[in-house]
Design a protein around this motif. Sequence first.
Motif, PDB file in Angstrom:
ATOM      1  N   LEU A   1      30.553  33.845  18.908  1.00 42.64           N
ATOM      2  CA  LEU A   1      31.259  35.501  19.024  1.00 42.64           C
ATOM      3  C   LEU A   1      30.040  36.207  17.891  1.00 42.64           C
ATOM      4  CD1 LEU A   1      35.091  36.013  19.413  1.00 42.64           C
ATOM      5  CD2 LEU A   1      32.937  36.267  21.689  1.00 42.64           C
ATOM      6  N   LEU A   2      29.535  36.025  16.870  1.00 42.07           N
ATOM      7  CA  LEU A   2      28.625  36.320  16.145  1.00 42.07           C
ATOM      8  C   LEU A   2      27.419  36.980  16.487  1.00 42.07           C
ATOM      9  CD1 LEU A   2      29.783  35.429  12.339  1.00 42.07           C
ATOM     10  CD2 LEU A   2      30.820  37.625  13.451  1.00 42.07           C
ATOM     11  N   HIS A   3      26.476  36.299  17.916  1.00 40.08           N
ATOM     12  CA  HIS A   3      25.406  36.045  17.627  1.00 40.08           C
ATOM     13  C   HIS A   3      25.840  36.836  18.797  1.00 40.08           C
ATOM     14  CE1 HIS A   3      24.427  32.460  15.796  1.00 40.08           C
ATOM     15  NE2 HIS A   3      24.855  31.680  16.019  1.00 40.08           N
ATOM     16  N   VAL A   4      26.571  37.371  20.027  1.00 35.29           N
ATOM     17  CA  VAL A   4      26.489  38.863  21.037  1.00 35.29           C
ATOM     18  C   VAL A   4      27.526  39.662  21.097  1.00 35.29           C
ATOM     19  CG1 VAL A   4      26.050  36.256  22.457  1.00 35.29           C
ATOM     20  CG2 VAL A   4      28.004  37.101  22.094  1.00 35.29           C
ATOM     21  N   ILE A   5      28.457  39.763  20.103  1.00 39.34           N
ATOM     22  CA  ILE A   5      28.930  40.147  20.034  1.00 39.34           C
ATOM     23  C   ILE A   5      28.116  42.108  19.682  1.00 39.34           C
ATOM     24  CG2 ILE A   5      29.989  40.993  17.465  1.00 39.34           C
ATOM     25  CD1 ILE A   5      32.221  41.571  21.115  1.00 39.34           C
ATOM     26  N   PHE A   6      27.408  42.188  18.659  1.00 42.17           N
ATOM     27  CA  PHE A   6      26.563  43.286  18.017  1.00 42.17           C
ATOM     28  C   PHE A   6      25.782  44.018  19.642  1.00 42.17           C
ATOM     29  CE2 PHE A   6      27.181  40.961  14.935  1.00 42.17           C
ATOM     30  CZ  PHE A   6      27.646  41.658  14.010  1.00 42.17           C
ATOM     31  N   PRO A   7      25.313  43.347  20.209  1.00 43.44           N
ATOM     32  CA  PRO A   7      24.349  44.290  21.473  1.00 43.44           C
ATOM     33  C   PRO A   7      25.785  45.291  22.016  1.00 43.44           C
ATOM     34  CG  PRO A   7      23.183  42.171  20.709  1.00 43.44           C
ATOM     35  CD  PRO A   7      24.276  41.804  20.254  1.00 43.44           C
ATOM     36  N   TRP A   8      26.907  44.297  22.750  1.00 39.03           N
ATOM     37  CA  TRP A   8      28.138  44.609  23.323  1.00 39.03           C
ATOM     38  C   TRP A   8      28.210  46.236  22.636  1.00 39.03           C
ATOM     39  CZ3 TRP A   8      33.097  43.565  22.561  1.00 39.03           C
ATOM     40  CH2 TRP A   8      34.232  44.525  23.294  1.00 39.03           C
ATOM     41  N   LEU A   9      28.952  45.537  21.204  1.00 36.23           N
ATOM     42  CA  LEU A   9      29.291  47.049  20.474  1.00 36.23           C
ATOM     43  C   LEU A   9      28.419  47.992  20.929  1.00 36.23           C
ATOM     44  CD1 LEU A   9      31.338  44.575  17.961  1.00 36.23           C
ATOM     45  CD2 LEU A   9      32.236  45.871  19.838  1.00 36.23           C
ATOM     46  N   LEU A  10      26.752  47.767  20.607  1.00 35.65           N
ATOM     47  CA  LEU A  10      26.183  49.129  20.422  1.00 35.65           C
ATOM     48  C   LEU A  10      25.722  49.089  21.331  1.00 35.65           C
ATOM     49  CD1 LEU A  10      24.167  47.962  16.491  1.00 35.65           C
ATOM     50  CD2 LEU A  10      26.960  49.319  17.208  1.00 35.65           C
ATOM     51  N   GLY A  11      26.646  48.676  22.758  1.00 34.81           N
ATOM     52  CA  GLY A  11      25.569  49.481  23.931  1.00 34.81           C
ATOM     53  C   GLY A  11      25.333  50.344  24.197  1.00 34.81           C
ATOM     54  N   PRO A  12      25.624  51.493  23.546  1.00 32.45           N
ATOM     55  CA  PRO A  12      24.952  52.701  24.278  1.00 32.45           C
ATOM     56  C   PRO A  12      23.855  52.913  23.667  1.00 32.45           C
ATOM     57  CG  PRO A  12      27.431  53.221  23.754  1.00 32.45           C
ATOM     58  CD  PRO A  12      27.519  51.398  23.607  1.00 32.45           C
TER      59      PRO A  12
END
Length: 570
Positions: A188-199
Amino acid sequence: MTSNAYRRSEHLRALWPWLPLWTAAALLAIFSHGPMPLFSTRTLAVAWEMWHGHHWLVPYMNGAPYSEKAPLLFWMIHAGWAVFGVNDVWPRVLEVGFGGAELVLVSMIARRLFPDRPWVASATPWMLLSLSYAFLFGLQIMYDVLLATWALATLLCLLPTDRRAEPRWWLFGLCIGFGLLTKGPVMLLHVIFPWLLGPFWSDWARQHRARWYGFGALGVLLGLAMLLAWAIPAGFSGGEAYRQRLFFTQTAGRVVNGVAPAADLQNHARPVWWYLLAVPVLMFPLSAWPRAVAALAMLRRPLPVGVRFALSWLVPAFITFSLVSGKQLYYPLPELGGACLLLAGAVALLRERHPRLATTAWLGTWPLAVGGALLAIFMFVLPGLVAGDHLHGEWLDEAVGYSRYFSALFLLLGALLLLRGRGEMRRLAVAGLVGTLALNTLFTLTAWHKYDLTPSNQLLASMQAQHRAIGYFGSYDAQFHFAARLTGPIVEMHVPAQVAAFAQAHPDGVIVTHPGKLTDEDRRYALLVQPFRSSWIVIWSAPALADVQAGQLPPEPATPTLVYPGTARP
């Protein structure tokens, strides 16, 4: 030709020539010597114990449930073994396949993020294949290359295509699940940030925030459900201690110091700034390319979508991994694809906004050319320095027989990097790949015998065939189990009293020790002595080792000590 067929042909054409070039180099390197202790041998040992013991849910190492890793890589190894039989060829082919998939995925990500800058899609896989550390670590049979593949596939699912702007949420969740089944919650640490910062980087995410976060959360839950579908039955099957480590200690112990004793958990605790110092190593040779460094330093707004995406991935991931207690060079391996994406995007912007800087020779690859020439000169004069007693070292003394051949190669690579004109980045990538392959070959020719445990494995396999108990004085890392096809656990011992008790219970048993230096007793009374890395592997009969540790002289052995390599003296 239809538009779909044309698009497929364009995608296939884009793979040439970097994919076959990298595949050929990776196959040559990974089969130039055997599986590397301790990285590859541990993974193979766990897969072997699962296979032999029919433990399909719970990984096992040295006879006990192994909570450090999830089972997907082991299952993939088993799939090949079911067809081809138990061997170490299939796992190595798998690793090469994972690395090739990484290159294809990062190329697809670049193509979607920079549709109006095709050079980025072309350059990003070239940059990734040039990275020396990523190439060498990709030769290990481990989990992180597969994890990187799932991370890139997950992020690809978030990106728009020509026909669809909304992410493919169910594929997003499936890829997360496969990543979780590869190495656990760290996925999750490798993929979660681009989703959370999507806007921050996605127009669609800004316009449909509720759908972006709602369906994204469902995708994450789908991935977690896939992990729990394995972990819950595995936890009950593996017992209370395994369940405790699997669900709590195994992950928490890497995040915070003091959660688990160091003897019980591979924590690898390091200071916060450690990854900052590691970046030049991880990104070499790109970190020594002035044009890439200048392009990164000159990034200014407005930033294209691809650069914003890369920043939303790399910056929070780097901060998070720096704050986490446990650190290894290979932990951020999935982010190297994102780093190459960022560099390629930055260089593309430099070419557009600062044409003079994009072509000046002062920002070319000349530092790497100078480095290659200096290395070539050093390797050429090395035999004379060693022969004249001016320079000695464990690795230097081994390399003198081949150093001048490799000197000529590195001189040619330096000359390649001095060339000017179009294709600078590709010349750098080819030089980086060939240079890394050459160093791996030099290692195989000169130093592999210090990592090759074949003599010890053969002796331990014969001991098992005679039903003799096997012990290990120290912490055993499963380096013998696969190659020797051991079917029972090796008994760990840490104090002489345990050795004496083992010798009394198993008078025909053998014990493996791992001393830093040999003693006269090792040379005289042991069954086998062989070099291992910068130290030694010594195999004893259990009563003889017990006598030596008690300060007594054991009986003279019936046969002389086997010393490897055969011409060497310990």
